[in-house]
Design a protein around this motif. Sequence first.
Motif, PDB file in Angstrom:
ATOM      1  N   PRO A 196      -1.305  -8.002  14.166  1.00 28.39           N
ATOM      2  CA  PRO A 196      -2.582  -7.466  13.687  1.00 28.39           C
ATOM      3  C   PRO A 196      -3.752  -8.334  14.130  1.00 28.39           C
ATOM      4  O   PRO A 196      -3.575  -9.500  14.432  1.00 28.39           O
ATOM      5  CB  PRO A 196      -2.435  -7.495  12.166  1.00 28.39           C
ATOM      6  CG  PRO A 196      -1.413  -8.535  11.900  1.00 28.39           C
ATOM      7  CD  PRO A 196      -0.497  -8.540  13.097  1.00 28.39           C
ATOM      8  N   SER A 228      -7.447  -9.619  12.755  1.00 26.60           N
ATOM      9  CA  SER A 228      -8.281  -9.727  11.561  1.00 26.60           C
ATOM     10  C   SER A 228      -9.740  -9.823  11.969  1.00 26.60           C
ATOM     11  O   SER A 228     -10.091 -10.598  12.856  1.00 26.60           O
ATOM     12  CB  SER A 228      -7.911 -10.971  10.747  1.00 26.60           C
ATOM     13  OG  SER A 228      -6.618 -10.848  10.221  1.00 26.60           O
ATOM     14  N   ASP A 275      -3.149  -0.038  10.401  1.00 31.38           N
ATOM     15  CA  ASP A 275      -2.648  -1.257   9.769  1.00 31.38           C
ATOM     16  C   ASP A 275      -2.621  -2.454  10.715  1.00 31.38           C
ATOM     17  O   ASP A 275      -2.322  -3.560  10.308  1.00 31.38           O
ATOM     18  CB  ASP A 275      -1.286  -1.029   9.114  1.00 31.38           C
ATOM     19  CG  ASP A 275      -0.191  -0.678  10.099  1.00 31.38           C
ATOM     20  OD1 ASP A 275      -0.507  -0.296  11.235  1.00 31.38           O
ATOM     21  OD2 ASP A 275       0.983  -0.794   9.719  1.00 31.38           O
ATOM     22  N   HIS A 312      -6.868  -5.618  10.434  1.00 25.06           N
ATOM     23  CA  HIS A 312      -7.036  -6.182   9.099  1.00 25.06           C
ATOM     24  C   HIS A 312      -8.517  -6.490   8.894  1.00 25.06           C
ATOM     25  O   HIS A 312      -9.138  -7.140   9.732  1.00 25.06           O
ATOM     26  CB  HIS A 312      -6.216  -7.454   8.939  1.00 25.06           C
ATOM     27  CG  HIS A 312      -4.746  -7.209   8.913  1.00 25.06           C
ATOM     28  ND1 HIS A 312      -3.875  -8.101   8.360  1.00 25.06           N
ATOM     29  CD2 HIS A 312      -3.994  -6.169   9.357  1.00 25.06           C
ATOM     30  CE1 HIS A 312      -2.644  -7.633   8.470  1.00 25.06           C
ATOM     31  NE2 HIS A 312      -2.695  -6.460   9.083  1.00 25.06           N
ATOM     32  N   GLU A 338     -11.238  -8.407   6.814  1.00 25.81           N
ATOM     33  CA  GLU A 338     -11.442  -9.525   5.901  1.00 25.81           C
ATOM     34  C   GLU A 338     -12.784  -9.355   5.209  1.00 25.81           C
ATOM     35  O   GLU A 338     -13.821  -9.320   5.862  1.00 25.81           O
ATOM     36  CB  GLU A 338     -11.423 -10.854   6.654  1.00 25.81           C
ATOM     37  CG  GLU A 338     -10.099 -11.200   7.250  1.00 25.81           C
ATOM     38  CD  GLU A 338     -10.089 -12.582   7.886  1.00 25.81           C
ATOM     39  OE1 GLU A 338     -11.066 -13.355   7.709  1.00 25.81           O
ATOM     40  OE2 GLU A 338      -9.097 -12.899   8.559  1.00 25.81           O
ATOM     41  N   ARG A 393      -9.102   1.612   2.644  1.00 20.24           N
ATOM     42  CA  ARG A 393      -7.658   1.521   2.366  1.00 20.24           C
ATOM     43  C   ARG A 393      -7.003   2.893   2.434  1.00 20.24           C
ATOM     44  O   ARG A 393      -5.885   3.025   2.927  1.00 20.24           O
ATOM     45  CB  ARG A 393      -7.407   0.912   0.992  1.00 20.24           C
ATOM     46  CG  ARG A 393      -7.594  -0.597   0.988  1.00 20.24           C
ATOM     47  CD  ARG A 393      -7.230  -1.196  -0.335  1.00 20.24           C
ATOM     48  NE  ARG A 393      -5.788  -1.392  -0.409  1.00 20.24           N
ATOM     49  CZ  ARG A 393      -5.093  -1.302  -1.525  1.00 20.24           C
ATOM     50  NH1 ARG A 393      -5.676  -1.001  -2.662  1.00 20.24           N
ATOM     51  NH2 ARG A 393      -3.796  -1.516  -1.530  1.00 20.24           N
ATOM     52  N   HIS A 445      -5.926  -2.299   6.472  1.00 18.31           N
ATOM     53  CA  HIS A 445      -5.357  -3.388   5.686  1.00 18.31           C
ATOM     54  C   HIS A 445      -6.520  -4.285   5.241  1.00 18.31           C
ATOM     55  O   HIS A 445      -7.274  -4.768   6.085  1.00 18.31           O
ATOM     56  CB  HIS A 445      -4.388  -4.168   6.574  1.00 18.31           C
ATOM     57  CG  HIS A 445      -3.590  -5.182   5.874  1.00 18.31           C
ATOM     58  ND1 HIS A 445      -2.326  -4.923   5.391  1.00 18.31           N
ATOM     59  CD2 HIS A 445      -3.858  -6.460   5.564  1.00 18.31           C
ATOM     60  CE1 HIS A 445      -1.855  -6.008   4.818  1.00 18.31           C
ATOM     61  NE2 HIS A 445      -2.772  -6.953   4.917  1.00 18.31           N
ATOM     62  N   GLU A 475      -7.999  -7.673   3.439  1.00 17.70           N
ATOM     63  CA  GLU A 475      -7.738  -9.050   3.015  1.00 17.70           C
ATOM     64  C   GLU A 475      -8.950  -9.562   2.258  1.00 17.70           C
ATOM     65  O   GLU A 475     -10.075  -9.414   2.727  1.00 17.70           O
ATOM     66  CB  GLU A 475      -7.497  -9.958   4.221  1.00 17.70           C
ATOM     67  CG  GLU A 475      -6.308  -9.571   5.054  1.00 17.70           C
ATOM     68  CD  GLU A 475      -6.144 -10.429   6.303  1.00 17.70           C
ATOM     69  OE1 GLU A 475      -6.938 -11.374   6.514  1.00 17.70           O
ATOM     70  OE2 GLU A 475      -5.221 -10.150   7.075  1.00 17.70           O
ATOM     71  N   ASP A 529      -5.046  -5.871  -0.077  1.00 16.53           N
ATOM     72  CA  ASP A 529      -3.649  -5.911   0.337  1.00 16.53           C
ATOM     73  C   ASP A 529      -3.127  -7.325   0.515  1.00 16.53           C
ATOM     74  O   ASP A 529      -1.926  -7.538   0.576  1.00 16.53           O
ATOM     75  CB  ASP A 529      -3.474  -5.164   1.669  1.00 16.53           C
ATOM     76  CG  ASP A 529      -3.886  -3.714   1.546  1.00 16.53           C
ATOM     77  OD1 ASP A 529      -3.252  -2.995   0.761  1.00 16.53           O
ATOM     78  OD2 ASP A 529      -4.852  -3.319   2.223  1.00 16.53           O
ATOM     79  N   GLN A 566      -1.148 -16.598  11.465  1.00 18.27           N
ATOM     80  CA  GLN A 566      -2.098 -15.533  11.654  1.00 18.27           C
ATOM     81  C   GLN A 566      -3.172 -16.041  12.590  1.00 18.27           C
ATOM     82  O   GLN A 566      -3.692 -17.133  12.416  1.00 18.27           O
ATOM     83  CB  GLN A 566      -2.730 -15.122  10.323  1.00 18.27           C
ATOM     84  CG  GLN A 566      -3.633 -13.932  10.505  1.00 18.27           C
ATOM     85  CD  GLN A 566      -4.401 -13.603   9.274  1.00 18.27           C
ATOM     86  OE1 GLN A 566      -4.918 -14.486   8.621  1.00 18.27           O
ATOM     87  NE2 GLN A 566      -4.507 -12.332   8.971  1.00 18.27           N
TER      88      GLN A 566
END
Length: 178
Positions: free
Chosen positions: A1, A3, A32, A35, A37, A58, A63, A65, A85, A175
């Motif tokens: 993923p 972010s 998904d 991500h 943030e 969502r 996703h 964070e 999530d 990550q």
Amino acid sequence: PVSVNVSRIDLYDPKLVDTLEGLVAEYGLSHDELHLEITESAYTENSDQIIAVVSRLRERGFHIEMDDFGTGYSSLNMFSALPIDMLKLDMQFIRTAFRDRKDTRLLEAIIGLAKSMALPTIAEGVETEDQNVMVSESDCDFIQGWYYSKPLPQEEAEIFARNYSEKSLHTKGIQMKG
């Protein structure tokens, strides 16, 4: 993923969902794999509006964070109602836990709280072997920081990611921010 940081200002943009949908389509990502943030502080002003936007994201499969958790803005009551999530622990938790007496109880308690809510955790700012071992032993799901790599330009990050995936390291996860 991958972010991506989403600012509080971005969350007020009525075209945000369409913009993100366009990026997913343009780059051939699944929802998904992107991500988003969102900092803990973003939820404190107009929280109902922010929560509504995040909930829509969502519902579309993005996703979410919560970034910088622990910077002091949210209450535990609000935390339990947020549409997220994953919980991303602010690097200050790591620094504080290893300052002076190496008191890791608060860090372990927050990871435990997240686990009880079925939220995976990411520890930001891990810089030393001691920090890496302690965070791993605290059952944190993902670890990010200079212990693994300094920030890299895209070409070097791609090489690092390929090499990392070929190695068998004794951590639960890594990550990379894109």
